[in-house]
Motif scaffolding. Structure first.
Motif, PDB file in Angstrom:
ATOM      1  N   VAL A 189     -49.406 -81.772 -33.022  1.00 30.60           N
ATOM      2  CA  VAL A 189     -48.036 -80.599 -33.975  1.00 30.60           C
ATOM      3  C   VAL A 189     -46.879 -80.601 -33.455  1.00 30.60           C
ATOM      4  O   VAL A 189     -46.225 -80.761 -32.596  1.00 30.60           O
ATOM      5  CB  VAL A 189     -48.435 -79.540 -32.513  1.00 30.60           C
ATOM      6  N   LYS A 190     -46.414 -80.513 -34.933  1.00 27.94           N
ATOM      7  CA  LYS A 190     -44.708 -80.471 -34.454  1.00 27.94           C
ATOM      8  C   LYS A 190     -44.521 -79.233 -35.179  1.00 27.94           C
ATOM      9  O   LYS A 190     -44.952 -78.821 -36.297  1.00 27.94           O
ATOM     10  CB  LYS A 190     -44.736 -81.460 -35.636  1.00 27.94           C
ATOM     11  N   ILE A 191     -42.320 -78.997 -34.463  1.00 32.73           N
ATOM     12  CA  ILE A 191     -42.278 -77.481 -35.008  1.00 32.73           C
ATOM     13  C   ILE A 191     -40.966 -77.862 -35.229  1.00 32.73           C
ATOM     14  O   ILE A 191     -40.275 -79.108 -34.575  1.00 32.73           O
ATOM     15  CB  ILE A 191     -42.013 -76.843 -33.306  1.00 32.73           C
ATOM     16  N   VAL A 192     -40.587 -77.177 -36.309  1.00 31.79           N
ATOM     17  CA  VAL A 192     -39.240 -78.021 -36.520  1.00 31.79           C
ATOM     18  C   VAL A 192     -38.695 -76.586 -36.953  1.00 31.79           C
ATOM     19  O   VAL A 192     -38.400 -75.633 -36.995  1.00 31.79           O
ATOM     20  CB  VAL A 192     -39.657 -78.198 -38.418  1.00 31.79           C
ATOM     21  N   ALA A 207     -54.904 -77.583 -25.539  1.00 33.42           N
ATOM     22  CA  ALA A 207     -53.924 -78.773 -25.546  1.00 33.42           C
ATOM     23  C   ALA A 207     -54.240 -79.290 -26.879  1.00 33.42           C
ATOM     24  O   ALA A 207     -54.494 -79.201 -27.690  1.00 33.42           O
ATOM     25  CB  ALA A 207     -55.281 -79.952 -25.093  1.00 33.42           C
ATOM     26  N   CYS A 208     -52.879 -80.123 -26.848  1.00 33.58           N
ATOM     27  CA  CYS A 208     -52.395 -80.283 -28.552  1.00 33.58           C
ATOM     28  C   CYS A 208     -51.409 -81.457 -27.896  1.00 33.58           C
ATOM     29  O   CYS A 208     -50.167 -81.434 -26.779  1.00 33.58           O
ATOM     30  CB  CYS A 208     -51.347 -79.383 -29.338  1.00 33.58           C
ATOM     31  N   ASP A 209     -50.935 -82.528 -29.331  1.00 35.00           N
ATOM     32  CA  ASP A 209     -50.198 -82.980 -28.976  1.00 35.00           C
ATOM     33  C   ASP A 209     -48.585 -82.654 -29.802  1.00 35.00           C
ATOM     34  O   ASP A 209     -48.547 -82.206 -30.709  1.00 35.00           O
ATOM     35  CB  ASP A 209     -50.011 -84.911 -29.494  1.00 35.00           C
ATOM     36  N   LEU A 210     -48.185 -82.099 -29.307  1.00 37.16           N
ATOM     37  CA  LEU A 210     -46.529 -81.963 -29.174  1.00 37.16           C
ATOM     38  C   LEU A 210     -45.023 -82.150 -29.075  1.00 37.16           C
ATOM     39  O   LEU A 210     -45.662 -82.334 -27.962  1.00 37.16           O
ATOM     40  CB  LEU A 210     -46.630 -79.848 -28.437  1.00 37.16           C
ATOM     41  N   SER A 211     -44.897 -81.679 -30.056  1.00 34.86           N
ATOM     42  CA  SER A 211     -43.549 -82.350 -30.639  1.00 34.86           C
ATOM     43  C   SER A 211     -42.217 -81.118 -31.056  1.00 34.86           C
ATOM     44  O   SER A 211     -42.899 -81.064 -31.707  1.00 34.86           O
ATOM     45  CB  SER A 211     -43.100 -83.936 -31.373  1.00 34.86           C
ATOM     46  N   ALA A 248     -43.714 -81.705 -24.394  1.00 31.03           N
ATOM     47  CA  ALA A 248     -43.559 -81.489 -25.610  1.00 31.03           C
ATOM     48  C   ALA A 248     -42.928 -82.831 -25.399  1.00 31.03           C
ATOM     49  O   ALA A 248     -41.465 -82.600 -24.491  1.00 31.03           O
ATOM     50  CB  ALA A 248     -43.361 -79.684 -26.512  1.00 31.03           C
ATOM     51  N   GLY A 249     -42.703 -83.494 -26.527  1.00 31.53           N
ATOM     52  CA  GLY A 249     -41.932 -84.440 -26.803  1.00 31.53           C
ATOM     53  C   GLY A 249     -40.169 -83.141 -27.598  1.00 31.53           C
ATOM     54  O   GLY A 249     -41.025 -82.371 -28.321  1.00 31.53           O
ATOM     55  N   VAL A 250     -39.164 -84.024 -27.558  1.00 35.61           N
ATOM     56  CA  VAL A 250     -38.035 -82.980 -28.026  1.00 35.61           C
ATOM     57  C   VAL A 250     -37.431 -83.779 -28.960  1.00 35.61           C
ATOM     58  O   VAL A 250     -37.126 -85.255 -28.803  1.00 35.61           O
ATOM     59  CB  VAL A 250     -37.338 -82.188 -27.009  1.00 35.61           C
ATOM     60  N   GLU A 251     -36.935 -83.580 -30.186  1.00 33.21           N
ATOM     61  CA  GLU A 251     -36.796 -84.886 -30.620  1.00 33.21           C
ATOM     62  C   GLU A 251     -35.324 -84.187 -31.868  1.00 33.21           C
ATOM     63  O   GLU A 251     -34.688 -82.729 -32.054  1.00 33.21           O
ATOM     64  CB  GLU A 251     -37.346 -85.059 -31.634  1.00 33.21           C
ATOM     65  N   LEU A 252     -34.347 -84.828 -32.123  1.00 33.97           N
ATOM     66  CA  LEU A 252     -33.561 -84.694 -33.476  1.00 33.97           C
ATOM     67  C   LEU A 252     -33.302 -85.152 -34.197  1.00 33.97           C
ATOM     68  O   LEU A 252     -34.620 -85.882 -34.654  1.00 33.97           O
ATOM     69  CB  LEU A 252     -31.730 -84.286 -32.614  1.00 33.97           C
TER      70      LEU A 252
END
Length: 395
Positions: free
Chosen positions: A4-7, A268-272, A342-346
């Motif tokens: 899962v990716k959240i933009v 559960a999920c691989d969230l970023s 969750a992972g946090v990215e820019l």
């Protein structure tokens, strides 16, 4: 495990959420279906996607990953439907080789023609004191469905034969009261438009088209897909609860709040999370803009935005320096809604316009510097308008 990716846009919107959504959707193998979730806003969004084959589209009612054949759109309960704009965009996408596949949550609010007209007419009557609305009736839909009749798509589907009466009653009973609240007196011509039977007939036809070309669902649809990309609309600085910028806000939650709620049924999920910004700031519409400057201050020969043109409701597109304090505060505040790992990215877009630097009012700095300031280690840097122009760097 689900991926899962959240933009999320970190500024006033127009950061490049469409570009990043398309990029993340296209990263999944073509044989695996991707659910592209719109978790706030509505048809006022303008998310630009440009493909390598030259196709270009500004997505409003559909997920920005729709050019990818394995992509499906889910319009969550927090999305506001506009049947007139849905049909228009659907047919444009068809002409570009895309046949959208769309799920709609049964509790989505539905805009009526009078919501759009009240929005536009009230803005016109405000003249120089306009709020900077996009003019598609988002706030008026929320206002009407709170104070008069809550018209969800599920309810309308079940009572489609009564839709003309619903609209007529709204015009007769609700519209005069709402105009009094807005202290707006319409001209005879404006009243004729609101009461126009042809507009109502065309609207009903558009709503029927939308129902025929979508599937009514609920959040359980999330459990049927392993690859999910959440696509936010507008930006964190425009969030409905960001009182520093009141009243020039959008009537929705632009960050994690809605997306996390939709994900609550997923154990559960691989969230970023990916927070998106331009290398400078922009704003379309009225309201506080602390770092506003002339576009030539960002780039000596000036900047030109292909999507955001001057219009009657939002005025001219505005430019400003990158606001480090606002960016850092809005992202850190939004992360307060995160209730799972969750992972946090820019992501930084439009770097091709600024020679690879972020531009503040006092200095230029690199993407790596922003990552260090934010205590993060992954950034997607965009040097163009296509997914192929994005580079991923890890500190």
């Amino acid at each position: 495990m689900k991926k899962v990716k959240i933009v999320i846009g970190a500024n006033f919107g127009d950061e490049g959420k469409g570009l990043l959504t398309d990029y993340f959707c296209s990263e999944f193998p073509a044989r695996e279906k991707v659910l592209n979730v719109r978790f706030n806003g509505g048809a006022q969004a303008g998310h630009t996607v440009v493909k390598a084959d030259g196709r270009r589209h500004v997505f409003s009612h559909f997920g920005s990953g729709s050019f990818n054949e394995n992509n499906l759109t889910y319009l969550s309960r927090y999305f506001i439907l506009n049947p007139m704009l849905f049909v228009k965009e659907y047919k444009v996408l068809e002409s570009k080789g895309v046949v959208p596949r769309v799920y709609i949550h049964k509790d989505c609010l539905v805009t009526f023609p009078c919501d759009v007209m009240i929005n536009q007419m009230a803005e016109a009557h405000r003249d120089k004191n306009r709020h900077g609305s996009c003019g598609v009736g988002i706030y008026e839909t929320i206002k009407r469905t709170s104070n008069h009749r809550k018209t969800t798509i599920g309810y309308i589907q079940e009572n489609f034969d009564k839709l003309a009466d619903m609209i007529a009653n709204t015009i007769q009973v609700y519209v005069p009261k709402r105009l009094d609240e807005l202290n707006t007196e319409l001209t005879d011509r404006e009243w004729e438009l609101i009461q126009n039977d042809n507009i109502t007939e065309n609207y009903i036809a558009d709503l029927g088209f939308m129902l025929k070309h979508t599937v009514i669902a609920d959040d359980n649809i999330i459990n049927e897909y392993d690859n999910i990309v959440f696509e936010g609309a507008q930006g964190l600085l425009l969030d409905a609860d960001n009182m520093e910028y009141y009243p020039h806000l959008t009537p929705s939650h632009t960050g994690l709040k809605n997306a996390i709620q939709i994900l609550s049924a997923v154990d559960a999920c691989d969230l970023s999370l990916c927070y998106v910004t331009r290398s400078y700031f922009t704003r379309h519409g009225a309201g506080l803009f602390k770092t506003e400057c002339d576009r030539t201050n960002i780039k000596p020969e000036g900047l030109r935005d292909k999507t955001n043109q001057t219009n009657a409701y939002q005025g001219s597109f505005r430019y400003g320096y990158f606001d480090m304090a606002a960016f850092r505060h809005s992202v850190e505040k939004d992360l307060g809604f995160l209730n799972r790992r969750a992972g946090v990215e820019l992501a930084v877009t439009h770097l091709d316009e600024t020679d690879g630097f972020l531009i503040t009012d006092s200095e230029k700095f690199e993407v790596a510097d922003l990552l260090k300031i934010m205590n993060l280690n992954t950034c997607y840097s965009s040097y163009g308008e296509k997914a192929e122009d994005i580079q991923c760097s890890v500190l």
